[in-house]
Design an enzyme around this catalytic site. Sequence first.
Site, PDB file in Angstrom:
ATOM      1  N   CYS A 107     126.712 100.357  59.059  1.00  0.00           N
ATOM      2  CA  CYS A 107     126.373 101.291  57.967  1.00  0.00           C
ATOM      3  C   CYS A 107     127.434 102.374  57.783  1.00  0.00           C
ATOM      4  O   CYS A 107     127.563 102.933  56.703  1.00  0.00           O
ATOM      5  CB  CYS A 107     125.020 101.939  58.230  1.00  0.00           C
ATOM      6  N   HIS A 254     124.705 107.424  52.890  1.00  0.00           N
ATOM      7  CA  HIS A 254     124.465 105.983  53.070  1.00  0.00           C
ATOM      8  C   HIS A 254     122.999 105.727  52.759  1.00  0.00           C
ATOM      9  O   HIS A 254     122.117 106.452  53.225  1.00  0.00           O
ATOM     10  CB  HIS A 254     124.811 105.572  54.498  1.00  0.00           C
ATOM     11  N   ASN A 284     119.038  98.653  51.338  1.00  0.00           N
ATOM     12  CA  ASN A 284     120.133  99.128  52.195  1.00  0.00           C
ATOM     13  C   ASN A 284     121.211  98.045  52.229  1.00  0.00           C
ATOM     14  O   ASN A 284     120.999  96.980  52.801  1.00  0.00           O
ATOM     15  CB  ASN A 284     119.566  99.399  53.593  1.00  0.00           C
TER      16      ASN A 284
END
Length: 327
Positions: A107, A254, A284
Amino acid sequence: MGYFVPDNVVTNDDLSKMMDTNDAWIQERTGIKERRWIEKGSSETSSSMGAKAARIAIERSGLTKDDIDFIVFATLSPDMYFPGCGVQIQDILDMPTIGALDVRNQCSGFVYAMSVADQFIKTGMYKNVLVIGAEFHSGGLDLTTRGRGVSVIFGDGAGAAVLSRTEDNNKGILSTHLHSEGKHARELVVEAPSIAHWVPQILEDNDPDDESYYPYMNGTFVFKNAVVRFSEVIMEGIKANNLEVSDIDMLIPHQANLRISQFIQKKFQLRDDQVYNNIMKYGNTTAASIIIALTEAWEKGKIKENDLVVLAAFGSGFTWGSVIIRW
Ligand code: UT7
């Protein structure tokens, strides 16, 4: 900048037909309404999506593929165990034999990749660096009820940016800040295939209960660490540049979970127009999430010349980081 997401929209109701989950749970815990997943049987991969995003970014930069000096590709879902996706991009885009580097920071991948590009540019080694974040998650998720704590969160997509040198010291990337804490590596992990999980042994065991190929996440633990580290690394970047939180014009966190973004927004007392979220539409997308959101915010005119733009990420590793940009 440019981004690409697959056409195939997967809603929370679609997921509830595959596993024991429901729209209310997913929206309440994550904010996600739908995500894009590569259609089963399609030849699309992280590299091919990355190449599509990169073509848009290069065209918008006013450069050609032959002006690019170096490629940095961030992904946790590469087409192959090796070589990485960077070299695939060199081939797909028919670029000269420039260097290509893969970044394995999940991530935080795009933040790390931008930092790498920034150092190469600031030392004078390269002028134009193509940075890509792309993920093909859907091919590797456990789509049974066993995997629901993870599978409902992730989406596929790619984003790319061309970073170029400027002679103006007050513009562009002001600083980047990177961290890791490997003792938590197993709190968000895909263990296999790996040399520790010897592939011939896995094949011989042929164990249908072997979950080592699927992502595992200790969600609550990751959440608790994320909110702390996001806050720390944003403050670190702000302080390093003698700025105040109130100077932030646009924060692009993020897109891990809308609740995490909202927590950060509230903590720093930022208005809705100072934070951009699109996890509702895309889920995501890990290394792609920041650059997809940044591109979308910019396309919508939400980022203007001279704005202070802050990117921040936290994820598997654990790794976390921030990028402070004067637009
Ligand atoms: O991007 C990298 C970094 N990642 C993150 O930052 C993610 C951080 N973590 C999170 O976002 C949240 O922890 C999750 C969204 C993953 C999970 O939310 P949670 O509020 O922590 O839920 P939980 O894991 O504690 O599960 C609560 C309940 C459990 O049932 P019981 O044990 O209370 O009966 C789960 O089995 O919800 C159940 N559950 C589900 N129910 C319906 C877990 N997944 C699902 C699901 N649908 N998809």
